[in-house]
Write an enzyme that holds these catalytic residues in place. Structure first.
Site, short mmCIF file in Angstrom:
data_model
loop_
_atom_site.label_atom_id
_atom_site.label_comp_id
_atom_site.label_asym_id
_atom_site.label_seq_id
_atom_site.Cartn_x
_atom_site.Cartn_y
_atom_site.Cartn_z
NE ARG A 15 13.62 -11.14 -45.07
CZ ARG A 15 13.49 -10.93 -43.76
NH1 ARG A 15 12.30 -11.03 -43.19
NH2 ARG A 15 14.54 -10.60 -43.03
CE LYS A 75 16.83 -7.67 -40.52
NZ LYS A 75 16.10 -8.15 -39.32
CE1 TYR A 94 9.04 -6.62 -39.21
CE2 TYR A 94 10.00 -7.28 -41.30
CZ TYR A 94 8.98 -7.36 -40.38
OH TYR A 94 7.89 -8.16 -40.62
CG HIS A 96 14.21 -5.39 -34.75
ND1 HIS A 96 13.18 -5.91 -33.99
CD2 HIS A 96 14.04 -5.89 -35.99
CE1 HIS A 96 12.43 -6.71 -34.74
NE2 HIS A 96 12.93 -6.70 -35.96
CD GLU A 118 10.87 -2.91 -35.30
OE1 GLU A 118 11.75 -2.17 -34.82
OE2 GLU A 118 10.68 -3.05 -36.53
CB SER A 220 8.10 -18.52 -18.09
OG SER A 220 9.47 -18.26 -18.28
CB ALA A 268 14.44 -12.94 -28.83
CG ASP A 270 16.03 -9.16 -35.78
OD1 ASP A 270 17.17 -8.86 -36.17
OD2 ASP A 270 15.21 -9.74 -36.49
CB ALA A 299 20.18 -10.80 -37.16
CG ASN A 300 19.08 -11.98 -42.38
OD1 ASN A 300 19.93 -12.61 -41.75
ND2 ASN A 300 19.22 -11.72 -43.67
CG MET A 301 16.49 -17.04 -38.19
SD MET A 301 15.68 -17.78 -36.75
CE MET A 301 15.01 -19.27 -37.47
#
Length: 368
Positions: A15, A75, A94, A96, A118, A220, A268, A270, A299-301
């Protein structure tokens, strides 16, 4: 303002922080945009496209960081980029932070202003800059999970949709947010039996209303999680705590309760992952196996589908980039409460509660 678009250096991250259309809008407003050579090539955007849009091409990442007042990325900065970040520079990407103390320490020491995609948050609690990538990741989670359920990939050898006379596979989704809904949509479309767990009854009611009958919802809790992991083939971790570390809903001991070849896709990752055994992987080496359970935790699907992801990301980030460029970060965040929540670190000081809670006292020794 001078704005830099560097080439991403994270493993197999194709990306780029801005499309040529985004660069065109910025230059139209009088800003200067520097793009590192070949930064957009992995997404199908070439230097010639950026030049036509008014961008200026620089050869190296160091040149881009060195000349730009604001860096727009996808990223978080990698270790090789830490030394390139400058005091008072705006880094918009991003981050995180809650999942990486080294990154947090490096950005504190850089004295930059770090605004995290995020944690930009609208009045209704939605995360407009995280949503499109969560949509991509949620849909991809089922694609990847279906692939790794195949026997050559060490999975159970289950076809999610089944065939006439054979029951479909079972998918358990932890979290009924954007990731969970998109994953459920894809899994249901394949014909799988889907169970979604969440603690938000409003979300569960919504899913009951919009999803087909083979998507069921339950509250849950640990009892229900332990019950379902025993007979579900694919488990999707889609739990998000805004700007904070994800909770471990599946612990190491629970793996022994799963059938051999069960696949976990922890979206999840990240934020540290909602499975205790989660650790970040890459597109080059995406899986590992613990107790005969296949873990996929790239971590970066969305980086695997960079054209779709880059366009979707620019669609939502561009209005905020324009505000920051037109007004400067202080005025822009003062006028826009959603953008203000994106402020994570300012000139060496952590200003976001989720990061403070994640590390407690561990990083504060690095403050100036």
């Amino acid at each position: 303002m001078t704005i830099g678009i560097p080439k991403e250096v994270k493993n197999n991250e194709n990306r780029v922080g801005m499309t040529p259309a985004g660069v065109f809008e910025l230059t139209k407003h009088g800003h200067i945009v520097y793009v590192q050579s070949n930064a957009g090539e992995g997404s199908g955007f070439f230097d010639s496209d950026y030049k036509k849009a008014g961008g200026l091409i620089l050869d190296t990442i160091g040149q881009v960081y060195g000349i730009s007042e604001m860096i727009v990325k996808v990223k978080e900065p990698m270790p090789e980029e830490y030394g390139l970040v400058q005091p008072d520079q705006i880094i918009f990407t991003y981050f995180h932070f809650a999942s990486s103390e080294p990154l947090t320490k490096a950005m504190i020491e850089s004295k930059a202003t770090c605004i995290a995609y995020e944690t930009v948050e609208d009045d209704d609690g939605t995360l407009p800059l995280l949503t499109p990538m969560s949509e991509v990741a949620g849909r991809m989670a089922i694609q990847q999970g279906a692939k790794y359920l195949e026997k050559p990939a060490k999975g159970r050898g289950v076809l999610l949709g089944g065939v006439p006379g054979v029951a479909p596979g079972k998918v358990l989704i932890l979290g009924a947010g954007v990731v969970g809904v998109q994953a459920a949509k894809m899994a249901a479309g394949l014909g799988a039996q889907v169970t979604i767990l969440d603690i938000n009854m409003k979300r569960l009611r919504y899913i009951n209303d919009v999803m087909p009958p083979h998507v069921i919802t339950e509250f849950s809790n640990e009892f229900n999680i332990r019950k379902y992991i025993q007979n579900h083939d694919l488990i999707i971790g889609g739990v998000l705590l805004k700007g904070a570390k994800a909770p471990n809903l599946i612990t190491r001991d629970m793996l022994k309760e799963m059938r051999p070849g069960t696949v976990i896709v922890d979206v999840a990752v990240d934020q540290g992952g909602c499975v205790e055994t989660t650790r970040p992987t890459t597109h080059e080496d995406p899986i590992y196996i613990i107790d005969d359970v296949v873990h996929y935790s790239v971590a970066n699907m969305p980086g695997a589908v960079p054209y779709t992801s880059t366009v979707a990301l620019t669609n939502v980030t561009l209005p905020y980039v324009l505000k920051l460029a037109n007004l400067g970060w202080a005025n822009a965040t003062d006028k826009d409460p959603a953008l203000k929540k994106g402020l994570n670190i300012i000139n060496g000081e952590i200003v976001y509660d989720g990061i403070i809670e994640a590390f407690q006292d561990s990083v504060f020794a690095y403050k100036s």
